[in-house]
Design an enzyme around this catalytic site. Structure first.
Site, mmCIF file in Angstrom:
data_model
loop_
_atom_site.group_PDB
_atom_site.id
_atom_site.type_symbol
_atom_site.label_atom_id
_atom_site.label_comp_id
_atom_site.label_asym_id
_atom_site.label_seq_id
_atom_site.Cartn_x
_atom_site.Cartn_y
_atom_site.Cartn_z
ATOM 1 N N GLU A 210 0.834 -1.202 0.000
ATOM 2 C CA GLU A 210 0.000 0.000 0.000
ATOM 3 C C GLU A 210 0.872 1.256 0.000
ATOM 4 O O GLU A 210 0.540 2.253 -0.618
ATOM 5 C CB GLU A 210 -0.920 0.023 1.238
ATOM 6 C CG GLU A 210 -1.869 -1.170 1.327
ATOM 7 C CD GLU A 210 -2.986 -1.154 0.278
ATOM 8 O OE1 GLU A 210 -3.156 -0.117 -0.389
ATOM 9 O OE2 GLU A 210 -3.660 -2.189 0.121
ATOM 10 N N GLU A 283 -15.743 8.649 -0.919
ATOM 11 C CA GLU A 283 -15.264 7.948 -2.115
ATOM 12 C C GLU A 283 -16.134 8.194 -3.345
ATOM 13 O O GLU A 283 -16.719 7.285 -3.917
ATOM 14 C CB GLU A 283 -15.174 6.437 -1.840
ATOM 15 C CG GLU A 283 -14.368 5.733 -2.919
ATOM 16 C CD GLU A 283 -13.953 4.332 -2.517
ATOM 17 O OE1 GLU A 283 -13.961 4.048 -1.301
ATOM 18 O OE2 GLU A 283 -13.594 3.559 -3.404
ATOM 19 N N ASN A 291 -7.290 3.201 -5.206
ATOM 20 C CA ASN A 291 -7.531 1.837 -5.658
ATOM 21 C C ASN A 291 -6.579 1.401 -6.760
ATOM 22 O O ASN A 291 -6.798 0.380 -7.399
ATOM 23 C CB ASN A 291 -8.972 1.702 -6.143
ATOM 24 C CG ASN A 291 -9.911 1.614 -4.962
ATOM 25 O OD1 ASN A 291 -9.591 0.965 -3.972
ATOM 26 N ND2 ASN A 291 -11.047 2.283 -5.066
ATOM 27 N N HIS A 310 -3.726 -9.725 1.050
ATOM 28 C CA HIS A 310 -4.258 -8.601 0.274
ATOM 29 C C HIS A 310 -3.144 -7.800 -0.410
ATOM 30 O O HIS A 310 -3.166 -7.560 -1.618
ATOM 31 C CB HIS A 310 -5.069 -7.712 1.226
ATOM 32 C CG HIS A 310 -5.520 -6.433 0.622
ATOM 33 N ND1 HIS A 310 -6.570 -6.371 -0.268
ATOM 34 C CD2 HIS A 310 -5.075 -5.158 0.767
ATOM 35 C CE1 HIS A 310 -6.744 -5.113 -0.644
ATOM 36 N NE2 HIS A 310 -5.855 -4.358 -0.029
HETATM 37 N N1 LIG Z 1 -11.122 -0.068 6.382
HETATM 38 C C1 LIG Z 1 -10.313 0.044 5.370
HETATM 39 O O1 LIG Z 1 -10.273 1.086 4.713
HETATM 40 C C2 LIG Z 1 -9.448 -1.075 5.012
HETATM 41 C C3 LIG Z 1 -8.421 -0.876 4.075
HETATM 42 C C4 LIG Z 1 -7.571 -1.958 3.793
HETATM 43 C C5 LIG Z 1 -7.768 -3.173 4.424
HETATM 44 N N2 LIG Z 1 -8.772 -3.339 5.303
HETATM 45 C C6 LIG Z 1 -8.990 -4.597 5.999
HETATM 46 O O2 LIG Z 1 -7.848 -4.875 6.817
HETATM 47 C C7 LIG Z 1 -7.767 -6.248 7.049
HETATM 48 C C8 LIG Z 1 -6.343 -6.690 6.897
HETATM 49 O O3 LIG Z 1 -5.557 -6.014 7.840
HETATM 50 P P1 LIG Z 1 -4.141 -6.579 8.301
HETATM 51 O O4 LIG Z 1 -3.338 -6.886 7.107
HETATM 52 O O5 LIG Z 1 -3.599 -5.694 9.310
HETATM 53 O O6 LIG Z 1 -4.501 -8.001 8.905
HETATM 54 P P2 LIG Z 1 -4.711 -8.508 10.398
HETATM 55 O O7 LIG Z 1 -5.456 -7.548 11.184
HETATM 56 O O8 LIG Z 1 -5.251 -9.869 10.290
HETATM 57 O O9 LIG Z 1 -3.228 -8.543 10.941
HETATM 58 C C9 LIG Z 1 -2.307 -9.435 10.394
HETATM 59 C C10 LIG Z 1 -1.677 -10.359 11.419
HETATM 60 O O10 LIG Z 1 -0.612 -9.699 12.037
HETATM 61 C C11 LIG Z 1 -0.782 -9.713 13.449
HETATM 62 N N3 LIG Z 1 -0.245 -8.473 13.922
HETATM 63 C C12 LIG Z 1 -0.712 -7.231 13.633
HETATM 64 N N4 LIG Z 1 0.116 -6.350 14.182
HETATM 65 C C13 LIG Z 1 1.092 -7.006 14.819
HETATM 66 C C14 LIG Z 1 2.228 -6.628 15.542
HETATM 67 N N5 LIG Z 1 2.555 -5.340 15.684
HETATM 68 N N6 LIG Z 1 3.010 -7.563 16.084
HETATM 69 C C15 LIG Z 1 2.695 -8.864 15.921
HETATM 70 N N7 LIG Z 1 1.667 -9.287 15.201
HETATM 71 C C16 LIG Z 1 0.859 -8.363 14.664
HETATM 72 C C17 LIG Z 1 -2.243 -9.923 13.671
HETATM 73 O O11 LIG Z 1 -2.463 -10.563 14.913
HETATM 74 C C18 LIG Z 1 -2.608 -10.818 12.522
HETATM 75 O O12 LIG Z 1 -2.307 -12.148 12.825
HETATM 76 C C19 LIG Z 1 -8.714 -6.904 6.068
HETATM 77 O O13 LIG Z 1 -9.847 -7.370 6.742
HETATM 78 C C20 LIG Z 1 -9.092 -5.782 5.121
HETATM 79 O O14 LIG Z 1 -10.390 -5.935 4.589
HETATM 80 C C21 LIG Z 1 -9.605 -2.310 5.599
#
Ligand SMILES: NC(=O)c1ccc[n+]([C@@H]2O[C@H](COP(=O)([O-])OP(=O)(O)OC[C@H]3O[C@@H](n4cnc5c(N)ncnc54)[C@H](O)[C@@H]3O)[C@@H](O)[C@H]2O)c1
Length: 1632
Positions: A210, A283, A291, A310
């Site tokens: 990103e 948006e 995007n 993702h």
């Molecule tokens: N709202 C929005 O605008 C938006 C934009 C992009 C993505 N998303 C959403 O975000 C989600 C993905 O987020 P993500 O990639 O953070 O995934 P996630 O929240 O599942 O985190 C990824 C993994 O890393 C671990 N983790 C996170 N921070 C950590 C840290 N500092 N130390 C150790 N472990 C850590 C978590 O426990 C998890 O196992 C999806 O559901 C997606 O749809 C939302």
């Protein structure tokens, strides 16, 4: 920045971080810093509305790491802020991590819990976690009591830069992700970079996608920073992971440089998102820019999630969407390349077939990324408006075309996401009208690398243009920057590189220099590192696994001898190197260097020589200097940078000291190999094209292509010193070049071959012979073989030579119609050259792997479409047509088969039999010639002489093979046909078109004896002994033939080869196996093992297969699908025990011995052969020094028709693969140490590499390691799951006792042993039965039920027979009797429907009635009209179909064939050839029908039927008449005898009490078979056995044989025939 440390109040002092704030929606509510816990609570308590309850929601991963800290800090900060007031509640709720928590159920559970905790409207909810926690908890906050205060504490990088900003909250539903949610803005977003230290590395990369994406759309400066600081940003995260200091980063002063950079990068990215959100919260426009990469990325994610994250999908999406922009003409290739490399630098995948994705989901899943499917998914995308897809189109890095996504046509997206490309023909008129085009191909890699080093070492500023953007140049730039030698910056959209040279002042780099697999950089920098000015320090140069194997030894030797101090860190002679700096730099003076391995060593020293202490005199020693043009290139470029190298003597160069003076501008010359494509486009389409920066002054070898190839082919070529313009002749008028040496420009041979394919102009013979390109056999692929295979798809004939290729031109109009589907072997040059042919072929062509051009010219397709005007479209090459099929295509399965060989070897006899068996017209060239000329051959020879005869022969041969009988015939040639050069050419051309040319190899004693008897042909000249003639012709036969068949009756002499007593029936075996070879050679029956189910091959280990003949072989092959003949173990035969294989005579003897062994195996087993020559280092017995002999053996095996040939992945493999014809190549690698081939994803780099190499030169890959622990088996299975598929089969297992488990799970072609073999071929090898037992225990082989249906059946030996077989092979199945008078009663129906039903035998009275219960019949069962076997088969849709078959007829066929062999005959006569034999069938019932079909299958052409009720016999005759030349019925057995002598009599009437007339046995030799087996001696057999020449076959033998077929059809395993026979006879003998 805010800084605050307060000690006011009670408890520990607060640690308030210095932070950076970012504004969003009008407030500075985004806070970035390190170690924020105290800061967060302080800010919340002081600045936000007070809450009665604080609810912190997190996941278990983070709770474990940070929950205590936040709780402790909560209390401590409260005590400071409000020392007198009671602290409010802090409730902590912990959820399981991962996307599954983002559900409605979890949301409700949280809400119920909060309600239970009596949370009220003044609650504040804090989300501590990644995007999952943020989205979910945000949505809870949005709806709890109609919305409560919410704070984000994002902990993943993705959450920091993306999901936490903007207020989008959501949960997932089964219908899709994020479908239910709300906009709910957090009051604060706290980004604590310190927590990134615990983030898994993959999650870090996930977030970086990103970050890179945001920079790409928004800020070129930011992109430059990201590009340049990948190492630092990673280090900032990793530093923390390796401990870091407790609070580093808390204050600005305590931040490391890396931390500062990390914060800067994240804050910058967050700032962009905040800005966009502020201006477009809901948006409706600009926010759509974020995007970028998501339109395609989301579609990929929909298919590959959850294994692929993702950000990983978005990374691939970004590259593809950038390619869309490039294709539209907006973004430059430089932009695409930089974006790709930047994403890669952060550990992200960048292509749909990225190795990282393969590792994550396996090839099968990746294959689901079909363009159509992705487009369908995109159609549902939220960004799609109506039917129009939208994509964020980049104008350049850092700026988009519009401030919103742009509408893009489906076709364009399809083109970019397709694996293949459809190149359509360029209309002739359009081409004529097109203006002359100018094309600038990408810069040359060699020149780019040199220019970079020169400018970096030089003084002053230099603008480098047309620099090649590749991994190699990137590595070079990265390393030069790390050495602080220079500054790089981009101008002109990244199209110009500005280098500010450091004048040679280099510093010790801060880390190891990782050079990947960039060979040039590694060699150049190995010298460069020595001029670093430092003391007491060192620099390490390292690379990837492949680089660590590539040589650098001679260069290091030379430098060491000159006084440099360099150590090898691992393997002597290769990277990694440690260069020590002791202040002496590069001493210089006289340096001696061995330059016969690589010219890069020479260039390396020359380039750095000006910076040596003393002026350098470089002397090249040690043999012929390799690649002189590259040395000349270096010297010329040094001159352009102000340093004149003097050649003081042959191979000695003097370099003056001093610094380079950078020219203000340096334009990198285009790559001359690439330039051949646009120029050849002009040549082939009759248009004009100019390449403006390559001309006669070029130092690149391929620059000669225009003048030396295109001009002689008929093009107009104008060349200046720096440019080249080509105009092609009118279409179809290119001329063939009869012989051209392309040694100086080998890479351009593919371009030439494509032009040659249509070079029918002028008065040449249309054959272009390209030579001097032997190295092309071992480039990215075997390019010569590749061109032969792929040109064949266009209908162009070629011949593959050791150092070249012949291309037979084909008129444009005669190119094959249809759309050829071209396989590129992942080789850019194959793809680009063949795309040119597509431009003029009738319907274009599909190039299957469009992306392979990325290696040198990623935008080739854009150039072809946009600049050159070829219509192109995406192609989704669905059905892989294997190269094999392609060859079969050209071979047109009906190309005539030619038989050659010495006179007297049996060509005519065998040829006639085979022609009949294959349904071909038989042409005997001698007879044909006699009838054409109207004289016998002796008359011609005696009259006009041998020369006249040979002339007739040549003329007719060409006529027959190219005109009258090019297809559909079997042509037998005279023995001397190969003596004439012209004839050999005709035969070779026939072979090149895919027509089999089979040479019969004689046992010369037999031929001599035969010729002494045969007086119908003119004698050989008195002086020439027949053996001399043979010796002379042998190499000529070899030159012409595609296959070879050994005709040696002595081999079958009572199983004791060497004994010349001819065995009766031997000829029948020779005929059978000859037909088998022809079926194989012509592609009619390739006899391959199905790889859809587990399969086995048994490895023979004795030095002589006769050790197993005749009895042991069938026993020890039970259960196996193939036999491995280990030619290396045959060396243990006594005759070769101490033989010198280097001796040509001994080698000949050994090859002949192996051929005899192979032929014996053929004669005694129908199983496919795996032919292997295992070398000593790979655990075999074949000396590595005898490579030439090994190659000869492998080639021979192909010619003998071995179904599989095993070749080790080494230098022989590509050539064998190219020459494999119909055989499949098993490319194998064995690691007896178990240390190199490792399977686990974390350590399989070498295995991946070997696998890729094996796949490049083999049809089946075989990787064998040795287990060091049991777990290696699990890893191995995992590796198999990732890499095996039916299209790309993989044999992978571990040797040794601990590795046995991997043999149980090996997916196909598992090597096995058998108790009857005295030694196993490899340690840990187990038997088929053991594999099955283990599979049954592991739940991989469920037990099945089998039964016999019929009545009366109580005495049937079938249960004993089949149960014995199951037992012998370790199968858990059971077979029982199901006595029933009605085929469709309840019990039968239940059995057939049961899930564990394995199969049934059917006997009287159900053979016809059972058909009602079945779904389908085999053609044989249909023709016979009776079923005796029911087989459940997969219906391909997850269900089963019941198939009715008939094995009775197969049992009869087998028994009659065996009887042919056993039939000794008498002195008066022998069994006639089947085609001449008559047969009698007694009876007209169901079994008689099977008998007739069997006789037809055997090749009998004349049959009579006798039945008591004559009408039924006549009826039967009417039904089967079409199968025979003559089929009639007789009224009595006497009449059957009177009509002619009988060779086969088949009785089919149970309990027959007929009088058998003696006259039936009038023929001195024959076979009598009675299907009835009660009593043992039926009247027919009684009568027959009185005649000594007659062989009798008992019905029980047929019962066993048909049972064997049943077993094999049910289990797909070779039946343990002997054991089944033993079981039947034991019961039968006890009963009768
Ligand atoms: N709202 C929005 O605008 C938006 C934009 C992009 C993505 N998303 C959403 O975000 C989600 C993905 O987020 P993500 O990639 O953070 O995934 P996630 O929240 O599942 O985190 C990824 C993994 O890393 C671990 N983790 C996170 N921070 C950590 C840290 N500092 N130390 C150790 N472990 C850590 C978590 O426990 C998890 O196992 C999806 O559901 C997606 O749809 C939302």
């Amino acid at each position: 920045m805010a800084a605050d440390t307060t000690t006011a109040g009670a408890g520990r002092p607060l640690e308030l971080a210095e932070v950076e704030r970012i504004s969003i929606l009008g407030a500075e509510s985004i806070v970035c810093g390190f170690h924020l816990a105290d800061y967060i609570w302080n800010d919340i308590f002081r600045s936000l509305a007070a809450a009665s309850t604080y609810v912190l929601i997190t996941d278990t991963n983070l709770a474990r790491l940070y929950a205590d800290k936040y709780q402790e800090s909560f209390a401590a900060v409260w005590a400071h802020v409000n020392p007198e007031r009671k602290a409010p509640r802090l409730l902590v709720h912990v959820l399981p991590p991962g996307e599954t928590s983002k559900s409605r159920a979890t949301k409700s559970a949280i809400e119920d819990w909060m309600l239970g905790e009596k949370c009220t409207r003044d609650t504040m909810v804090l989300a501590l976690g990644g995007g999952v926690i943020g989205d979910l908890v945000g949505y809870v906050a949005a709806t709890f009591m109609r919305g409560v205060a919410f704070v984000q504490i994002p902990t993943s990088l993705l959450a920091m830069v993306d999901s936490s900003i903007g207020g989008k909250t959501a949960v997932d539903t089964p219908a899709g992700k994020n479908l239910i949610g709300a906009f709910w803005q957090p009051k604060r977003i706290f980004m604590d970079m310190a927590v990134l230290s615990t983030l898994p590395a993959r999650e870090f990369s996930n977030g970086m996608a990103e970050v890179v994406k945001t920079a790409a759309i928004w800020s070129s400066d930011e992109f430059d920073v990201l590009e340049a600081s990948a190492e630092e940003v990673r280090a900032a995260v990793l530093e923390g992971q390796s401990g870091g200091s407790g609070s580093s980063g808390l204050t600005v002063a305590s931040r490391s440089a890396a931390q500062t950079q990390l914060l800067r990068v994240i804050a910058a990215s967050a700032r962009v998102k905040a800005y966009v959100v502020t201006h477009d919260e809901r948006e409706s426009g600009m926010r759509g820019l974020l995007n970028f990469g998501h339109t395609i990325g989301h579609a990929i994610e929909a298919v590959l999630s959850p294994q692929v994250l993702h950000g990983e999908c978005v990374a691939v999406g970004c590259v593809l969407e950038a390619e869309v922009a490039r294709r539209m003409g907006h973004l430059s290739e430089v932009g695409v390349a930089r974006l790709t490399r930047c994403l890669r630098a952060y550990g992200l995948p960048t292509a749909m077939d990225d190795a990282a994705l393969v590792r994550l989901v396996g090839e099968r899943r990746l294959a689901e990324l079909k363009p159509k499917r992705l487009l369908d998914i995109m159609a549902l995308d939220k960004k799609t408006v109506g039917a129009q897809k939208r994509i964020v189109v980049l104008k350049r890095l850092g700026a988009t075309l519009e401030m919103q996504p742009t509408a893009v046509a489906d076709a364009l997206i399809a083109e970019v996401i397709s694996a293949g490309v459809l190149v359509q023909p360029v209309p002739e008129q359009a081409a004529e009208q097109a203006a002359a085009v100018v094309v600038v191909p990408p810069g040359s890699k060699s020149i780019s690398n040199r220019a970079l080093l020169l400018a970096a070492l030089g003084k002053g500023e230099c603008r480098i243009r047309n620099l090649l953007h590749s991994d190699d140049t990137q590595v070079m730039m990265g390393a030069l920057q790390a050495m602080g030698g220079c500054e790089f910056s981009w101008e002109d959209d990244g199209n110009t590189l500005v280098v500010v040279g450091g004048g040679g002042h280099l510093q010790v780099p801060p880390h190891e220099l990782f050079l990947g697999n960039a060979g040039t950089a590694a060699r150049f920098l190995a010298t460069t590192a020595n001029i670093i000015d430092a003391t007491d320090a060192s620099t390490v140069l390292t690379g990837n696994a492949r680089m660590k194997q590539r040589p650098t030894g001679p260069l290091v030797d030379a430098l060491r001898a000159n006084g440099c101090k360099i150590d090898y860190c691992e393997r002597t002679g290769s990277l990694p190197l440690r260069v020590h700096h002791d202040g002496r730099g590069l001493p210089g003076g006289r340096i001696q260097l061995a330059a016969s391995v690589s010219s890069q060593y020479v260039s390396s020293i020359l380039l750095c020589a000006p910076y040596a202490r003393e002026p350098v005199v470089l002397e090249l020693v040690g043999g012929k200097v390799i690649s002189q043009p590259y040395i000349d290139m270096t010297i010329a470029m040094m001159a352009q940078f102000g340093c004149r190298v003097e050649r003081v003597a042959e191979n000695t160069y003097a370099v003056p000291a001093g610094a380079y003076a950078n020219p203000a501008e340096y334009v990198v010359e285009s790559d001359a190999s690439s330039a051949t494509y646009p120029l050849a486009f002009a040549a082939i389409t009759g248009t004009q094209c100019t390449v403006p920066n390559i001309g006669s002054a070029s130092l690149q070898g391929d620059a000669r292509f225009a003048v030396e190839v295109l001009r002689p082919m008929g093009c107009t070529v104008e060349q200046t010193a720096t440019s080249t313009t080509v105009r092609g002749p009118p279409r179809g008028q290119l001329r063939a070049l009869s012989l051209i040496d392309m040694e100086p420009m080998t890479d351009a041979f593919l371009t030439a071959a494509v032009l040659a394919a249509v070079a029918t102009g002028g008065d040449t013979d249309g054959v272009t012979r390209i030579r001097g390109i032997a190295n092309q056999h071992v480039k990215e692929c075997d390019r010569i073989a590749a061109m032969c295979d792929e040109l064949a798809r266009f209908g162009v004939a070629t011949a593959n030579h050791a150092d070249g290729i012949d291309v037979h031109a084909c008129a444009l109009g005669s190119l094959k119609p249809g759309v050829p589907s071209v396989h590129c072997y992942d080789d850019h040059r194959v793809a680009m050259s063949l795309s040119l042919l597509a431009c003029v072929s009738p319907q274009g062509a599909e190039i299957r792997e469009r992306r392979c051009v990325g290696k040198t010219w990623p935008q080739w397709w854009d150039v072809l479409a946009r600049d050159l005007g070829a219509p192109i479209a995406g192609a989704d090459p669905a059905e892989e047509t294997s190269a094999e099929d392609a060859k079969a295509d050209v071979a047109k399965a009906d190309a005539s088969i030619v038989v050659i060989g010495m006179r007297g070897v049996g060509k005519t006899t065998l040829g006639r039999v085979a022609a009949r068996a294959l349904g071909l017209v038989f042409v005997d060239m001698d007879e044909h010639l006699e009838s054409e000329v109207g004289q016998t051959i002796p008359e011609i020879v005696n009259g006009a002489g041998w020369a006249a005869f040979r002339q007739h022969e040549s003329r007719l041969l060409a006529q027959v093979l190219t005109q009258t009988h090019a297809t559909g015939a079997l042509v037998v040639c005279g023995g001397g046909v190969v003596e004439e050069e012209a004839n050999r050419r005709v035969l070779q051309q026939h072979r090149a078109r895919g027509g089999p040319v089979v040479c019969l190899t004689p046992n010369m004693q037999h031929v001599a004896a035969y010729l002494n008897r045969d007086r119908s042909r003119p004698a050989y000249a008195v002086t020439s002994d027949i053996n001399d003639v043979y010796a002379r012709r042998l190499p000529l036969y070899a030159e012409c033939c595609s296959h070879e068949y050994l005709v040696d009756k002595a081999l079958l002499a009572t199983g004791n080869a060497g004994d010349d007593d001819e065995r009766p029936g031997a000829w029948a075996v020779i005929e059978r196996d000859f037909v088998r070879l022809l079926r194989f050679a012509s592609g009619r029956d390739l006899n391959r093992v199905s790889l859809a189910h587990p399969s086995f091959f048994v490895s023979l280990t004795a030095p002589d297969v006769r050790a197993y003949l005749p009895d042991a072989l069938p026993r020890l092959t039970a259960g196996a699908h193939a036999i491995e003949l280990r030619a290396d173990l045959l060396l243990h035969a006594e005759a070769f025990a101490s033989a010198d294989l280097a001796d040509a005579g001994t080698a000949d003897l050994f090859v002949h011995y192996v051929h005899r062994q192979f032929t014996l195996l053929r004669h005694f087993s129908r199983l496919p052969v795996v032919f292997t020559v295992r070398t000593v280092p790979q655990g075999g017995a074949f000396p590595q020094s005898a490579d030439a002999l090994r190659m000869r053996l492998l080639h021979s095996a192909v010619q003998w028709g071995a179904e599989y040939v095993d070749v080790e992945v080494d230098s022989l493999a590509p050539a064998l693969y190219a020459a494999r014809q119909r055989s499949l190549v098993i490319a194998s690698f064995h690691d007896p140490s178990g240390t190199r081939l490792r399977w686990a994803a974390s350590e399989c780099e070498f295995a991946d590499e070997i696998l890729a190499r094996a796949r490049a030169c083999g049809d089946v890959a075989k990787l064998i390691s040795s287990a060091r622990s049991w777990k290696d088996n699990v890893d191995c299975l995992d590796f198999v799951e990732r890499n095996h598929s039916a299209e790309h089969p993989l044999i992978a297992l571990n040797m040794g006792y601990e590795g046995q488990m991997s043999r149980v799970t090996c997916p196909c072609l598992t090597p096995v042993t058998h108790p009857l073999l005295t030694a196993a071929a490899a340690p840990g090898q187990i038997s088929v039965a053991q594999v099955h037992q283990a599979r049954a225990l592991l739940g991989l082989l469920p037990a099945q039920r089998f039964a016999l249906l019929g009545t009366p059946i109580q005495q049937s030996p079938s249960p004993a027979m089949h149960n014995a077989a199951f037992g012998a092979l370790g199968l858990p199945h059971t077979y029982r009797l199901l006595e029933t008078a009605a085929a469709d009663d309840e019990q039968v129906a239940a059995l057939l429907r049961a899930a564990d039903f394995g199969g049934a035998s059917v006997t009287i009275p159900h053979k016809q009635t059972v058909m009602r219960l079945l779904d389908a019949l085999t053609p044989a069962a249909e023709r016979i009209g009776a079923v005796n076997t029911v087989i459940p088969v997969d219906d391909g849709k997850g269900g089963r179909r019941l198939l009715g078959d008939n094995t009775d007829y197969l049992g009869i066929v087998d028994c009659l064939r065996q009887a042919q062999l056993d039939c000794t005959g008498t002195a008066d006569g022998r069994l006639p050839a089947v085609a001449d034999a008559r047969a009698l069938v007694i009876g007209a019932g169901g079994t008689a029908r099977a008998a007739l079909f069997a006789l037809h299958t055997l090749g009998v052409r004349s049959v009579v039927v006798y039945n008591r009720t004559a009408a039924r016999a006549q009826e039967l005759v009417g039904e089967f008449a079409d199968l025979f030349d003559s089929l009639g019925s007789v009224e009595s057995l006497e009449q059957a005898a009177e009509a002619g002598q009988l060779a086969y009599i088949v009785g089919t009437i149970p309990g027959c009490d007929l009088m058998i007339p003696e006259a039936l046995f009038a023929q001195p030799a024959g076979v009598a078979l009675d299907m009835a087996y009660k009593p043992r001696w039926t009247p027919l057999l009684e009568a027959a056995q009185k005649h000594s020449g007659w062989t009798v076959v008992h019905g029980v033998a047929v019962l066993v044989e048909q049972g064997i077929h049943q077993f094999e059809k049910w289990t797909r395993l070779t039946a343990p025939a002997a054991i089944m026979g033993d079981a039947v006879y034991a019961q039968y003998n006890a009963q009768f």
